[in-house]
Design a protein around this motif. Structure first.
Motif, PDB file in Angstrom:
ATOM      1  N   GLU A  25     -14.796   8.822  -3.026  1.00  0.00           N
ATOM      2  CA  GLU A  25     -14.878   8.123  -1.731  1.00  0.00           C
ATOM      3  C   GLU A  25     -13.708   8.548  -0.840  1.00  0.00           C
ATOM      4  O   GLU A  25     -13.872   8.739   0.369  1.00  0.00           O
ATOM      5  N   SER A  85      -5.973   4.261  -4.776  1.00  0.00           N
ATOM      6  CA  SER A  85      -6.467   4.964  -3.584  1.00  0.00           C
ATOM      7  C   SER A  85      -5.584   4.643  -2.385  1.00  0.00           C
ATOM      8  O   SER A  85      -5.264   5.512  -1.579  1.00  0.00           O
ATOM      9  N   PHE A 105      -0.972   4.856 -14.943  1.00  0.00           N
ATOM     10  CA  PHE A 105      -1.569   6.195 -15.108  1.00  0.00           C
ATOM     11  C   PHE A 105      -0.537   7.304 -14.912  1.00  0.00           C
ATOM     12  O   PHE A 105      -0.828   8.325 -14.287  1.00  0.00           O
TER      13      PHE A 105
END
Ligand SMILES: Cc1cc2nc3c(=O)[nH]c(=O)nc-3n(C[C@H](O)[C@H](O)[C@H](O)COP(=O)(O)OP(=O)(O)OC[C@H]3O[C@@H](n4cnc5c(N)ncnc54)[C@H](O)[C@@H]3O)c2cc1C
Length: 474
Positions: A456, A219, A243
């Protein structure tokens, strides 16, 4: 519209949803006022009462769901008033319909039995020869401008194209990711590299993967530590990306690196388009809950010529903002998974019998399916609004993408849990047919609330860009 089941169902759908959404919104708004919220001195309590009361004027609004179910799946029709001229178009438009027809014809003509068997939602379904055919037919990157060999297809046409890929269960990862990278190349790459790599992409000879996330910065993407240090005309890169989906297939990694550790974190970043065959790059698989392989990419003393740099040295933020905007504008991609789960649940309930009749005949089943159909319809409208804003370059639109992604993926997650319950015990089994799609939806939906930016992060983007609230992240 009389006689059209979707139109007849849209009335109770809208009524039920308006009551639900306004009630929740006002309750949350009141909450932010703390004790003052319940004081009669302030108006918020009036809104709180009204939002509830107005939704009950025609009786218990939950009963609207019965009408939704009966009209969508029970063949119940109702007369609708003449609505006059309609100035809003809720479809993707004629041009997009033509694109869908063309892609469908292509799939019908080229998808052999072997390819149908190979089809998979993950990059495991990628087939180089099929992709090259798509490229030759102008259906792999039609979004590109004419000067780069594309057709200048609109976001509406691209949404229609992706929907057909989903219809055939064909993977929608390698194309959109490479497409996203291609647009950054068009905007920021040096000429020689731009021509070379875009040519390879256009002919279906190469793929790109995204190298943003690191073990300690997903994030917090601009905290990337992968280090690039100048050495003459080259850069030496060391670090680790996590990832990196399709990294096992890709020819290039679109790499976010730190070139200056002595300034604020977002000011010392530079982007490179690194060929994956350079010495020092190693890929390790990471297998996920949703039957998907992603990867860890290790970079050790990788020597990258400066010509592969995108944008300015330490100017990576500008390049990234361009790339991330495309990612957030693609929320309809996530909605398609949600739609598949809903369609498959309806198909399962229509073809599976219990106590002598199809499960969809049961009033309880329709009551459970109806809110999912409503929320999916809302998700689609939000995604189309985001496409519209992107097509017409509407100012102040940057929160539309996050709104669509947040709503579509969180609804998918919540509803996949409920559809698992509804279809039990059939949904307990992994299968590529019937209730197996519901089980897959349950495993897939949670990831959609994480990759491409977590919920979020979407909320904080909406707060900052949509509501003008102060930044919550450094
Ligand atoms: C299947 C899959 C494919 C992916 N593909 C790629 C890819 O191809 N390329 C790539 O670069 N990345 C890829 N990602 C990485 C993905 O973008 C990150 O997983 C995602 O951004 C979240 O980062 P994280 O995993 O480090 O979690 P974290 O950032 O550590 O988050 C953990 C939790 O903390 C919350 N949180 C974090 N920061 C805040 C904040 N400021 N305020 C409130 N809550 C916060 C998050 O919402 C989350 O719930 C992929 C991920 C998955 C699962």
């Amino acid at each position: 519209a009389s006689g059209q089941k979707e139109a007849a169902a849209a009335v109770p759908m809208a009524w039920w949803w308006a009551g639900q959404a306004s009630g929740r919104a006002v309750a949350r708004a009141l909450h932010t006022f703390g004790g003052y919220g319940v004081s009669l001195e302030y108006d918020i309590q009036l809104y709180y009462r009204r939002a509830k009361a107005w939704s009950l004027l025609a009786g218990d609004s939950q009963r609207e769901l019965i009408a939704v179910g009966n009209r969508l799946w029970g063949g119940v029709t109702c007369p609708l008033p003449e609505c006059g001229e309609i100035t809003l178009d809720f479809s993707l438009g004629q041009q997009a319909d033509k694109m869908a027809q063309e892609v469908r014809a292509f799939f019908e003509a080229n998808l052999t039995a072997d390819l149908r068997a190979k089809a998979h939602h993950s990059v495991a379904g990628y087939d180089a020869a099929f992709s090259q055919k798509l490229c030759a037919a102008g259906l792999r990157y039609p979004h590109w401008p004419l000067e780069y060999g594309g057709r200048g297809a609109t976001p509406f046409e691209m949404a229609a194209l992706n929907a057909v890929f989903e219809e055939y269960g064909w993977e929608r990862i390698t194309g959109p990711v490479t497409n996203q990278v291609a647009f950054s190349l068009m905007g920021f790459a040096q000429d020689e590299v731009k021509q070379q790599i875009l040519g390879e992409f256009a002919r279906g000879e190469a793929l790109a993967c995204l190298g943003f996330s690191e073990p300690a910065s997903g994030s917090d993407i601009y905290a990337a530590k992968t280090r690039a240090v100048r050495d003459g005309d080259d850069w030496i890169i060391n670090g680790q990306k996590i990832f990196t989906t399709s990294g096992n297939l890709a020819n290039y990694i679109y790499l976010l690196t730190r070139t200056n550790p002595d300034v604020a974190k977002h000011k010392g970043l530079t982007i490179f388009m690194v060929p994956m065959n350079l010495p020092g790059i190693e890929i390790q698989p990471v297998h996920t809950l949703q039957d998907e392989r992603t990867n860890i990419t290790y970079l050790e003393n990788v020597r990258v010529p400066d010509k592969y740099r995108l944008g300015e040295v330490d100017g990576g933020l500008q390049v990234m903002l361009h790339t991330m905007e495309m990612e957030h504008g693609g929320a309809d991609q996530y909605r398609l998974n949600y739609q598949s789960m809903l369609d498959n649940t309806i198909a399962w309930a229509s073809t599976t019998h219990r106590n002598g009749s199809a499960i969809i005949e049961e009033p309880e089943t329709r009551m459970r399916l109806a809110p999912v159909a409503v929320k999916h319809a809302v998700a689609r409208v939000l995604c189309y609004r985001s496409l519209w804003a992107s097509h017409y370059k509407v100012p102040g639109r940057s929160h539309f993408g996050p709104v669509s992604k947040l709503f579509a993926t969180e609804s998918y997650l919540q509803d996949s849990r409920d559809m698992m319950d509804l279809a039990a015990p059939w949904s307990l089994f992994e299968d590529r047919h019937g209730a197996g799609h519901i089980e897959l939806g349950y495993r897939q939906s949670i990831g959609t609330t994480i990759y491409g930016g977590t919920s979020e992060i979407m909320r904080s983007l909406i707060a900052e860009h949509g509501l003008g609230l102060p930044k919550s992240r450094s």
